[in-house]
Design an enzyme around this catalytic site. Structure first.
Site, PDB file in Angstrom:
ATOM      1  N   LEU A 114     -47.207  33.783 -23.987  1.00 28.70           N
ATOM      2  CA  LEU A 114     -48.463  34.821 -23.520  1.00 28.70           C
ATOM      3  C   LEU A 114     -48.246  34.729 -21.830  1.00 28.70           C
ATOM      4  O   LEU A 114     -47.871  33.989 -21.292  1.00 28.70           O
ATOM      5  CB  LEU A 114     -49.722  33.945 -23.782  1.00 28.70           C
ATOM      6  CG  LEU A 114     -49.889  33.971 -25.311  1.00 28.70           C
ATOM      7  CD1 LEU A 114     -50.752  32.786 -25.840  1.00 28.70           C
ATOM      8  CD2 LEU A 114     -50.311  35.168 -26.035  1.00 28.70           C
ATOM      9  N   HIS A 130     -46.334  21.843 -30.539  1.00 30.71           N
ATOM     10  CA  HIS A 130     -44.898  21.989 -30.185  1.00 30.71           C
ATOM     11  C   HIS A 130     -44.140  20.984 -30.925  1.00 30.71           C
ATOM     12  O   HIS A 130     -44.300  19.771 -31.033  1.00 30.71           O
ATOM     13  CB  HIS A 130     -44.468  22.130 -28.565  1.00 30.71           C
ATOM     14  CG  HIS A 130     -43.060  22.295 -28.320  1.00 30.71           C
ATOM     15  ND1 HIS A 130     -42.609  23.507 -28.435  1.00 30.71           N
ATOM     16  CD2 HIS A 130     -42.170  21.384 -27.942  1.00 30.71           C
ATOM     17  CE1 HIS A 130     -41.290  23.492 -28.177  1.00 30.71           C
ATOM     18  NE2 HIS A 130     -40.952  22.244 -27.980  1.00 30.71           N
ATOM     19  N   ASP A 166     -44.881  25.792 -22.836  1.00 27.35           N
ATOM     20  CA  ASP A 166     -44.848  24.396 -23.434  1.00 27.35           C
ATOM     21  C   ASP A 166     -45.603  23.191 -22.563  1.00 27.35           C
ATOM     22  O   ASP A 166     -45.156  22.250 -22.590  1.00 27.35           O
ATOM     23  CB  ASP A 166     -43.799  24.086 -24.183  1.00 27.35           C
ATOM     24  CG  ASP A 166     -43.307  25.084 -25.221  1.00 27.35           C
ATOM     25  OD1 ASP A 166     -44.273  25.435 -26.133  1.00 27.35           O
ATOM     26  OD2 ASP A 166     -42.227  25.343 -25.713  1.00 27.35           O
TER      27      ASP A 166
END
Ligand code: GAR
Length: 213
Positions: A114, A130, A166
């Site tokens: 994003l 994740h 992440d």
């Protein structure tokens, strides 16, 4: 000094006024299925009102049909410039999020990155899972990277989404043993079993105010 913006959390949900969640998926949606099961078992402080994918044929839409949840496939627009393509795609997503009064976004196997402006707008109301023990093995190939590294332990991490890939405040993680002859899919499947318990519970803790930012 950390110059990044603070997290702005959602309101606390309740059984009579559940927090409105949009789940973003890219594929099979087993994590979505686990969340929908969790939400339909007993009344919760959150409900999934919308599922979005960049793939109109994403396998996970079957769970939307089964649970009477709206699925919207929003293809990437045919725009050569990559960043304009991403921004235009996200503008279309934002229209849907507003239409459904979404209060929290749950990334569940969503394989797109994003934009910083999207993350900034939703920071504190945007959560991801994740399949590794972050900060180990970020990116799209966590299991492959763990096996290539001869890791003996991997796992999964639930975190708020930050401007980095992440990265962001870790809410929970759980370790999973890597066995000597594991293939990528062996490891993936073993981690998914843990993900399907951990993620709904942490979403619940976040929405009910048990986790405070
Ligand atoms: C899950 O294991 C999730 O952790 C991972 O994709 C899988 C989705 O499975 N997410 C990422 O790799 C994000 N970087 P599903 O489509 O069956 O829920």
């Amino acid at each position: 000094m950390d110059m990044s913006l603070p997290y702005t959390p959602s309101r606390v949900g309740s059984k009579i006024d559940p927090l409105r969640i949009a789940v973003f998926i890219s594929g099979g949606g087993s994590g979505l299925s686990a969340l929908l099961k969790f939400q339909t078992k007993i009344p919760r402080s959150h409900q999934t009102v919308l599922v979005i994918s960049e793939d109109p044929n994403a396998g996970g839409q079957i769970y939307c049909e089964q649970n009477d949840v709206t699925f919207v496939g929003i293809r990437l627009p045919n725009i050569p410039d990559k960043s304009l393509r991403r921004l235009t795609h996200e503008e279309k997503i934002e229209v849907k999020l507003a239409e459904f009064n979404v209060e929290l976004i749950v990334l569940s196997g969503y394989m797109r990155i994003l934009s910083p402006s999207f993350v900034k707008k939703w920071k504190g109301r945007l959560v991801n899972i994740h399949p590794s023990l972050l900060p180990e093995y970020p990116g799209a190939h966590a299991h492959r990277d763990a096996l290539a590294d001869s890791a003996t332990v991997s796992g999964c991490t639930v975190h708020l989404v930050d401007e980095g890939v992440d990265e962001g405040l870790i809410l929970a993680s759980e370790a999973v043993e890597v066995l000597p002859n594991d293939t990528i899919s062996d490891l993936q499947n073993r981690i998914k079993i843990i993900e399907h318990k951990l993620y709904p519970q942490i979403i619940d803790d976040l929405c009910s105010g048990k986790i405070q930012l």
